[in-house]
Write a protein that holds these residues in place. Structure first.
Motif, short mmCIF file in Angstrom:
data_model
loop_
_atom_site.label_atom_id
_atom_site.label_comp_id
_atom_site.label_asym_id
_atom_site.label_seq_id
_atom_site.Cartn_x
_atom_site.Cartn_y
_atom_site.Cartn_z
N ILE A 27 0.83 -1.20 0.00
CA ILE A 27 0.00 0.00 0.00
C ILE A 27 0.87 1.25 0.00
CG2 ILE A 27 -1.66 1.34 1.34
CD1 ILE A 27 -2.85 -1.33 2.29
N ARG A 28 1.83 1.29 0.92
CA ARG A 28 2.67 2.49 1.02
C ARG A 28 3.56 2.64 -0.22
NH1 ARG A 28 1.90 4.83 5.68
NH2 ARG A 28 1.35 3.66 7.57
N GLY A 29 4.10 1.53 -0.69
CA GLY A 29 4.96 1.60 -1.87
C GLY A 29 4.20 2.05 -3.11
N SER A 30 3.02 1.45 -3.33
CA SER A 30 2.23 1.82 -4.50
C SER A 30 1.71 3.25 -4.38
CB SER A 30 1.06 0.84 -4.70
OG SER A 30 0.19 0.84 -3.57
N SER A 31 1.37 3.69 -3.15
CA SER A 31 0.92 5.07 -2.95
C SER A 31 2.05 6.05 -3.26
CB SER A 31 0.43 5.27 -1.51
OG SER A 31 -0.68 4.44 -1.23
N SER A 32 3.25 5.72 -2.82
CA SER A 32 4.40 6.58 -3.11
C SER A 32 4.66 6.66 -4.62
CB SER A 32 5.63 6.05 -2.38
OG SER A 32 6.77 6.81 -2.69
N GLN A 33 4.57 5.52 -5.29
CA GLN A 33 4.77 5.51 -6.73
C GLN A 33 3.67 6.32 -7.43
OE1 GLN A 33 4.98 1.42 -7.93
NE2 GLN A 33 6.99 1.09 -7.04
N ALA A 34 2.43 6.20 -6.92
CA ALA A 34 1.33 6.95 -7.53
C ALA A 34 1.55 8.46 -7.35
CB ALA A 34 0.00 6.52 -6.92
N ARG A 35 2.00 8.87 -6.15
CA ARG A 35 2.27 10.30 -5.93
C ARG A 35 3.36 10.79 -6.87
NH1 ARG A 35 2.41 8.48 -0.52
NH2 ARG A 35 0.44 8.87 0.59
N ASP A 36 4.45 10.03 -6.95
CA ASP A 36 5.55 10.44 -7.84
C ASP A 36 5.06 10.53 -9.29
OD1 ASP A 36 7.20 10.50 -5.66
OD2 ASP A 36 8.09 8.53 -6.03
N SER A 37 4.25 9.56 -9.69
CA SER A 37 3.73 9.54 -11.05
C SER A 37 2.85 10.75 -11.32
CB SER A 37 2.93 8.26 -11.24
OG SER A 37 2.97 7.82 -12.52
N ARG A 54 2.83 13.71 -9.64
CA ARG A 54 3.64 14.94 -9.64
C ARG A 54 4.43 15.08 -10.93
NH1 ARG A 54 4.83 13.23 -4.05
NH2 ARG A 54 3.59 14.52 -2.61
N ARG A 55 5.05 13.99 -11.36
CA ARG A 55 5.85 14.05 -12.58
C ARG A 55 4.97 14.38 -13.79
NH1 ARG A 55 7.97 9.69 -11.85
NH2 ARG A 55 6.60 8.32 -13.05
N HIS A 56 3.81 13.73 -13.87
CA HIS A 56 2.92 13.94 -15.02
C HIS A 56 2.41 15.38 -15.07
CE1 HIS A 56 -0.09 13.06 -18.07
NE2 HIS A 56 -1.00 13.63 -17.29
N PHE A 57 1.94 15.89 -13.92
CA PHE A 57 1.39 17.24 -13.93
C PHE A 57 2.48 18.29 -14.07
CE2 PHE A 57 -2.44 15.14 -12.67
CZ PHE A 57 -3.45 15.99 -13.10
N GLU A 100 5.11 17.86 -15.95
CA GLU A 100 5.34 17.84 -17.40
C GLU A 100 4.22 18.57 -18.14
OE1 GLU A 100 5.63 13.71 -18.27
OE2 GLU A 100 7.69 13.49 -17.51
N LEU A 101 2.97 18.37 -17.68
CA LEU A 101 1.85 19.08 -18.30
C LEU A 101 1.98 20.59 -18.12
CD1 LEU A 101 -1.37 17.00 -17.52
CD2 LEU A 101 -0.25 17.31 -19.72
N GLN A 102 2.34 21.02 -16.90
CA GLN A 102 2.49 22.44 -16.64
C GLN A 102 3.59 23.04 -17.51
OE1 GLN A 102 3.19 22.50 -12.44
NE2 GLN A 102 1.02 22.48 -11.88
N ALA A 103 4.72 22.34 -17.60
CA ALA A 103 5.81 22.85 -18.43
C ALA A 103 5.40 22.91 -19.89
CB ALA A 103 7.05 21.96 -18.25
N ALA A 104 4.71 21.85 -20.36
CA ALA A 104 4.28 21.81 -21.74
C ALA A 104 3.23 22.89 -22.02
CB ALA A 104 3.73 20.43 -22.09
N ALA A 105 2.28 23.07 -21.07
CA ALA A 105 1.25 24.09 -21.26
C ALA A 105 1.87 25.48 -21.27
CB ALA A 105 0.20 23.98 -20.15
N ALA A 106 2.82 25.75 -20.33
CA ALA A 106 3.50 27.05 -20.31
C ALA A 106 4.26 27.28 -21.61
CB ALA A 106 4.44 27.13 -19.10
N ARG A 107 4.91 26.24 -22.11
CA ARG A 107 5.65 26.38 -23.36
C ARG A 107 4.71 26.67 -24.53
NH1 ARG A 107 7.80 21.92 -23.11
NH2 ARG A 107 6.49 20.71 -24.54
N LEU A 108 3.59 25.94 -24.57
CA LEU A 108 2.63 26.16 -25.65
C LEU A 108 2.03 27.56 -25.58
CD1 LEU A 108 0.77 22.72 -25.65
CD2 LEU A 108 2.37 23.56 -27.37
#
Length: 447
Positions: free
Chosen positions: A40-50, A52-55, A57-65
């Motif tokens: 549970i803790r490991g998968s939750s940590s991976q989900a949080r990292d995923s 944060r990383r995804h959003f 990247e979205l923020q950087a891509a949206a700002a660039r666009l």
């Protein structure tokens, strides 16, 4: 008194043993809870990292666009401004040139009026000629304000509403993946993986199965299957080695894959089915699971047997035809008690088989039921289970003879199957398999 003491001692020992077993069971459950908490803790940590990383990247891509779009619009404003100002600059230069000429003419006219009588006539004549040359009645055209550009920016506020609506539905978090590994069954040289959907709201279009050897920490998962089926037989696995299996799915109309299921460990203790090397008339693949009938022995129809009796009751034995030659009634694919050297067909005693024309033979006798003819792409399956065992019996000389067995055999080909009982005069733990083809060109895979 001693008997009572012995009873008490026995009860005490049994209680101690029960307590030890109880403690051991509790410790195992604590270990299970620890693993569950770790997951549970490991998968939750991976989900949080995923997330944060995804959003990020979205923020950087949206700002660039947005920056790129702003730069493009500003460039359009600059271009319109430059193109529109140039005619005005040209007109201004022309007017300023005319103003300069008018100033100079005024100075000359005023000087001619102030000069003496002796020079007045010449000065006034020269001034008059110059004034006529300048054409004081010709004025440049100045555009009206309605005829020149008025640059503006049109901005649609609906983009923010659309973005807000899409962002509010972007991504999801779930406590379980939509599909999971349901069962891992060992098969000769492989593992049969079955999976199922656990999310009722998820409609899968394709499944994706991967595996890797669990003892190799640096090894990557390999794709084993992509398709709509919910099971797949993974072959070419080493016996007594642990493998990790995981599955995911792709929803209808979607391009991205779902999260992976929790990896499950599977293994096989069964040796892979292999054909016997060195049989005249057959060429084997490197793994010995594929046999090709060549024409090195065209006058004979030798039987190619398994390298060992590796078929056990309760399993499914499959022959898949990957190339086909000319069919012959003497052809055979099947299972036998042992490999008789010199036999030219499995259509004999102590064997069950199917011919390429679909005829089924039990102990050399043809059954009335017939299956579809075998051709390129055909898959023939043999399933057997023990119905009963016959104990040894004594003969007239008081010698005990070995008992026999009754096996329930199911042979499937295409969409049809035949079921019958096969009587053996001896009980066997495992069986051999074999094939024989009269003509060359037949290629058969066994698993």
């Amino acid at each position: 008194m001693s008997v009572e003491v012995d009873l008490l001692l026995q009860e005490a020992k049994e209680s101690i043993e029960a307590a030890q077993n109880y403690r051991s069971e509790l410790q195992q459950r604590l270990q299970g809870l620890s693993q569950a908490r770790k997951q549970i803790r490991g998968s939750s940590s991976q989900a949080r990292d995923s997330l944060r990383r995804h959003f990020a990247e979205l923020q950087a891509a949206a700002a660039r666009l947005l920056t790129e779009r702003l730069a493009a619009l500003l460039a359009q404003v600059d271009a319109i401004e430059a193109d529109s100002i140039k005619p005005l600059d040209d007109c201004q230069s022309l007017i300023e040139q005319g103003v300069g000429q008018a100033d100079e003419l005024l100075r000359e006219g005023e000087a001619a009026l102030r000069c003496g009588l002796g020079e007045k006539e010449d000065k006034l004549g020269s001034f008059t000629k110059k004034a006529l040359h300048i054409q004081l009645d010709s004025l440049p055209e100045v555009p009206a304000l309605v005829d020149v550009p008025s640059v503006s920016a049109q901005l649609d506020d609906s983009l923010l509403a659309l973005l807000r609506e899409r962002v509010s539905r972007h991504g999801s978090v779930s406590s379980h993946p939509p599909v999971l590994i349901e069962e891992l069954q060992e098969r000769p040289g492989g593992v049969l993986a079955r999976w199922c959907k656990v999310d009722e709201d998820f409609t899968p279009a394709d499944y994706r199965l991967q595996y890797r050897r669990s003892t190799s920490g640096g090894s990557q998962y390999e794709d084993a299957y992509i398709g709509r089926d919910c099971e797949f037989l993974v072959l070419h696995l080493d016996a007594h080695a642990d493998y990790l299996f995981r599955v995911c799915a792709r929803g209808e109309g979607r391009t991205e894959w779902s999260p992976w299921s929790v990896p499950q460990t599977g293994y096989t203790t069964l040796a892979a089915h292999e054909w016997r090397p060195g049989t005249e008339g057959y060429i084997l693949s490197s793994r010995r699971n594929i046999a090709l009938r060549n024409d090195s022995a065209p006058s004979r129809c030798p039987v190619l047997y398994s390298n060992a009796p590796t078929y056990f009751c309760g399993q499914t034995l499959t022959f898949r035809i990957s190339a086909a030659g000319l069919p012959d009634r003497r052809d055979s694919l099947g299972v036998c008690v042992d490999g008789h050297k010199g036999a030219e067909s499995l259509q004999r005693d102590q064997a069950v088989c199917i011919s390429t024309n679909g005829a089924v033979f039990v102990n050399g006798k043809e059954m009335t039921n017939q299956l579809p003819a075998i051709s390129l792409g055909s898959a023939v399956t043999f399933d057997m289970e023990v119905v009963s065992l016959f104990p040894p019996v004594s003969n007239n000389n008081n010698m005990r003879e070995g008992g026999g067995a009754k096996l329930r055999v199911t042979i499937g080909s295409g969409s049809r199957e035949v079921v019958f009982d096969w009587l053996l005069d001896q009980a066997v733990d495992c069986l051999s398999f074999g094939c024989s083809f009269v003509h060359s060109g037949w290629k058969v895979l066994v698993f």
